[in-house]
Each structure stands twice: as C-alpha cells, then as structure tokens.
Design a protein around this motif. Structure first.
Motif, mmCIF file in Angstrom:
data_model
loop_
_atom_site.group_PDB
_atom_site.id
_atom_site.type_symbol
_atom_site.label_atom_id
_atom_site.label_comp_id
_atom_site.label_asym_id
_atom_site.label_seq_id
_atom_site.Cartn_x
_atom_site.Cartn_y
_atom_site.Cartn_z
ATOM 1 N N MET A 83 0.853 -1.179 0.000
ATOM 2 C CA MET A 83 0.000 0.000 0.000
ATOM 3 C C MET A 83 0.886 1.225 0.000
ATOM 4 S SD MET A 83 -3.157 0.948 2.551
ATOM 5 C CE MET A 83 -2.212 0.890 4.067
ATOM 6 N N ALA A 84 0.639 2.158 -0.897
ATOM 7 C CA ALA A 84 1.450 3.379 -0.969
ATOM 8 C C ALA A 84 0.553 4.551 -1.302
ATOM 9 C CB ALA A 84 2.543 3.246 -2.027
ATOM 10 N N THR A 85 0.868 5.695 -0.720
ATOM 11 C CA THR A 85 0.125 6.910 -1.010
ATOM 12 C C THR A 85 1.088 8.083 -0.963
ATOM 13 O OG1 THR A 85 -1.737 8.315 -0.324
ATOM 14 C CG2 THR A 85 -0.560 7.145 1.416
ATOM 15 N N GLU A 86 0.936 9.005 -1.914
ATOM 16 C CA GLU A 86 1.859 10.135 -1.991
ATOM 17 C C GLU A 86 1.115 11.369 -2.468
ATOM 18 O OE1 GLU A 86 5.278 11.363 -5.054
ATOM 19 O OE2 GLU A 86 5.784 9.606 -3.863
ATOM 20 N N PRO A 87 1.249 12.490 -1.751
ATOM 21 C CA PRO A 87 0.612 13.730 -2.209
ATOM 22 C C PRO A 87 1.300 14.277 -3.441
ATOM 23 C CG PRO A 87 1.992 14.171 -0.311
ATOM 24 C CD PRO A 87 1.985 12.689 -0.494
ATOM 25 N N ALA A 88 0.604 15.127 -4.164
ATOM 26 C CA ALA A 88 1.160 15.702 -5.379
ATOM 27 C C ALA A 88 2.392 16.544 -5.083
ATOM 28 C CB ALA A 88 0.109 16.540 -6.096
ATOM 29 N N LYS A 89 2.374 17.262 -3.989
ATOM 30 C CA LYS A 89 3.504 18.126 -3.628
ATOM 31 C C LYS A 89 3.883 17.880 -2.175
ATOM 32 C CE LYS A 89 2.237 21.866 -6.817
ATOM 33 N NZ LYS A 89 1.874 23.291 -6.928
ATOM 34 N N PRO A 90 5.171 17.694 -1.884
ATOM 35 C CA PRO A 90 5.599 17.518 -0.493
ATOM 36 C C PRO A 90 5.149 18.698 0.361
ATOM 37 C CG PRO A 90 7.397 17.016 -2.005
ATOM 38 C CD PRO A 90 6.287 17.631 -2.822
ATOM 39 N N GLY A 91 4.697 18.385 1.565
ATOM 40 C CA GLY A 91 4.318 19.435 2.494
ATOM 41 C C GLY A 91 2.846 19.818 2.449
ATOM 42 N N ARG A 92 2.101 19.344 1.440
ATOM 43 C CA ARG A 92 0.682 19.660 1.387
ATOM 44 C C ARG A 92 -0.120 18.470 1.890
ATOM 45 N NH1 ARG A 92 -2.001 17.117 -2.593
ATOM 46 N NH2 ARG A 92 -3.768 18.520 -2.544
ATOM 47 N N ALA A 93 -1.349 18.729 2.299
ATOM 48 C CA ALA A 93 -2.198 17.663 2.806
ATOM 49 C C ALA A 93 -2.570 16.700 1.675
ATOM 50 C CB ALA A 93 -3.471 18.252 3.415
ATOM 51 N N ASN A 94 -2.445 15.425 1.965
ATOM 52 C CA ASN A 94 -2.834 14.417 0.987
ATOM 53 C C ASN A 94 -4.348 14.295 0.980
ATOM 54 O OD1 ASN A 94 -3.170 12.049 -0.565
ATOM 55 N ND2 ASN A 94 -1.177 11.273 0.104
ATOM 56 N N GLU A 95 -4.940 14.383 -0.197
ATOM 57 C CA GLU A 95 -6.395 14.305 -0.309
ATOM 58 C C GLU A 95 -6.864 12.891 -0.657
ATOM 59 O OE1 GLU A 95 -7.249 17.463 -3.040
ATOM 60 O OE2 GLU A 95 -6.914 19.008 -1.529
ATOM 61 N N ASP A 96 -5.949 11.898 -0.552
ATOM 62 C CA ASP A 96 -6.300 10.494 -0.718
ATOM 63 C C ASP A 96 -6.328 9.805 0.635
ATOM 64 O OD1 ASP A 96 -6.248 10.940 -3.425
ATOM 65 O OD2 ASP A 96 -4.450 9.732 -3.819
ATOM 66 N N TYR A 97 -7.039 8.675 0.677
ATOM 67 C CA TYR A 97 -7.046 7.803 1.849
ATOM 68 C C TYR A 97 -6.891 6.377 1.356
ATOM 69 C CZ TYR A 97 -8.954 4.787 5.501
ATOM 70 O OH TYR A 97 -9.133 3.778 6.417
ATOM 71 N N ALA A 98 -6.092 5.592 2.061
ATOM 72 C CA ALA A 98 -5.978 4.171 1.780
ATOM 73 C C ALA A 98 -6.066 3.411 3.088
ATOM 74 C CB ALA A 98 -4.663 3.859 1.074
ATOM 75 N N GLY A 99 -6.911 2.394 3.143
ATOM 76 C CA GLY A 99 -7.049 1.588 4.342
ATOM 77 C C GLY A 99 -7.311 0.143 3.972
ATOM 78 N N VAL A 130 -11.139 19.185 1.824
ATOM 79 C CA VAL A 130 -11.252 17.902 1.133
ATOM 80 C C VAL A 130 -10.415 16.821 1.799
ATOM 81 C CG1 VAL A 130 -10.826 16.707 -1.051
ATOM 82 C CG2 VAL A 130 -11.827 18.997 -1.049
ATOM 83 N N ALA A 131 -9.207 17.153 2.258
ATOM 84 C CA ALA A 131 -8.358 16.141 2.891
ATOM 85 C C ALA A 131 -9.046 15.555 4.125
ATOM 86 C CB ALA A 131 -7.005 16.741 3.268
#
Length: 267
Positions: A1-17, A43-44
């Motif tokens: 399982m991997a998740t990465e925001p578009a830009k470092p330092g911003r809130a990730n608007e994805d969720y993985a569980g 949204v995050a």
C-alpha cells in the motif's frame, strides 16, 4: 500500500485503508484556488473521514458494499452538518473504490474515476466508473489548451470544476461521494469468483495515469512493476513522466501532478 501527495508538504487528499480481506481507497476532489466549498474542514479531512468510516462499515456490517458506503457517507455528513453547508455545490466530495474478499468471492465497488484492476488466468479486468470523464470531455477544451502553471490555466481549471458541479450527483450526470447517501447506489459494483485471480490493485487516477492517460505502459506491465518492486515503484514512474511534461502539453490535464495512491493485494 502506498500513497503520496502531489507536492511535499501539502495535505494528501487520498485515503488508503486495508484489513486482511477488505481494501478501501478514497480520492478527494480538490477545490481549485478561488472556488468556495461551504465547508470549514476541507477535502483532505473529508477523504480521511469517509475512508475510515467506509472501512469500518465494510468490515463490521452484513450488507453489501453499496450499503456500507451509503452509511459511511451519512456518518461523515453527520460530523459536519452543524458547521458546514452540505448543500453547497462545492461541498467536499470524493471517489471511492473498495474490494472485499469472503469465502471464494471478491465483492467490489467503484464510484467515480479511481480504478480496480484484477488480473486472473483469463487476463486483466479494469473496473472503473468513467461517467465523469465522459461528461468532462465536453467542457475541458479551454483548460487543456492552456499551459499548466499559468494564471490562464488556473482560471480555466476553476471554471471547469465549477461547470462540472452542475452535473454532479444528477440523473444523466456523474456520481461521487459527497453528502447524499443515495449516491452509493449509483456505484459500479459486483461479485466475481476469486479462484483464478492472481493480482488485485486499487489505484486513484493520479496513480493510474501512467496507463490510462499517459499510455506509457500496459496494465499487465504496471501490475508486474507493483508486484515485483512495490506500489511506490509505480508512483515513482508516474512522477518521472509528469516531470517531463510540466506544462501539460503532451498530456493535457487539470493537475500537473496529482495525489497518487495504490493498494496491492493477492487473494
């Protein structure tokens, strides 16, 4: 399982569980600069709350995944209906993809444009809900004609998103998770036998774009990359491709980079 925001330092608007047999990916729909949402949380926050509620409902209740999603949407609406305008056309929304294995069956659900990719002895099957992209193709010409990162593109993106709100969760339009539980019944859903399945991957559109938008590899090759080197290897390949087209000329898109999330599982 991997998740990465578009830009470092911003809130990730994805969720993985995930649990041992249930997998949920939620991709929050970003609010462009200058566009209102009627929500003080963002949204995050919405994506995290919805994903956690969906995973909880899917692992503790007897109903199908559409029922679990409907209840999860209602749960999150109850969390912020006293502080936010849930009837605002820009109220936070998200795509939802889920899979649940039990006995010898795989139950799946897809609402909006994330993808469930299943490889079996018979080949690769892609399960997604493409109604948003089908409608969006008629409204994105101006956005696609401007270079990413420019004021013109930012303005065109906002106009595109606000135009698409007129078709969101409407008959004849497209459906996403927002504040109305009834949207869950519009999901693409079903049950398949797990006997021949070799690989399962859930991907947000920010991760699947290497295949379905950039056309740089096949689904078979993408699954091989994830299987052999892990989900982050696919995300790195996406980022490398994005970096070669920062202006969005080769691959016109609303976001130069997008949050990318992958869950990989084997039955």
């Amino acid at each position: 399982m991997a998740t990465e925001p578009a830009k470092p330092g911003r809130a990730n608007e994805d969720y993985a569980g995930a649990t041992t047999d249930t997998f949920v990916v939620v991709d929050g729909a970003g609010t462009p600069a200058g566009s209102e949402s009627g929500c003080v949380h963002g949204v995050a926050w919405y994506a995290r709350q919805l994903g956690a509620a969906m995973l909880h409902r899917a692992t503790t209740e007897e109903g199908d995944l559409r029922d679990a999603l409907a209840t999860a949407i209602a749960d999150v609406a109850d969390l912020h209906r006293d502080t936010c305008d849930l009837h605002h056309p820009g109220t936070p929304s998200a795509t939802v993809t889920a899979a649940r294995m039990h006995d010898s069956r795989l139950e799946y659900l897809a609402l909006a444009d994330s993808s469930l990719v299943i490889r079996s002895d018979d080949g690769v099957q892609i399960i997604t809900d493409d109604r948003e992209s089908q409608i969006g193709r008629w409204h994105r010409q101006r956005m696609d004609a401007t270079a990413a990162g420019t004021r013109e593109h930012t303005r065109a993106l906002r106009e595109y998103v606000e135009t698409m709100r007129n078709h969101r969760n409407q008959p004849g339009g497209f459906w996403v998770a927002a504040s109305e539980p009834k949207a869950a019944q519009e999901s693409v859903s079903g049950i398949i036998d797990t006997g021949a399945i070799r690989d399962i991957a859930l991907l947000t559109d920010g991760a699947s774009r290497l295949v379905d938008r950039f056309d740089l590899t096949s689904w078979d090759a993408a699954l091989d990359l994830i299987r052999d080197h892990g989900p982050n290897a696919l995300i790195r390949a996406v980022r490398e491709a994005e970096a070669t087209d920062a202006g969005g000329r080769r691959w016109p898109r609303g976001k130069t980079t997008d949050d990318a999330t992958v869950i990989y599982a084997k039955p």
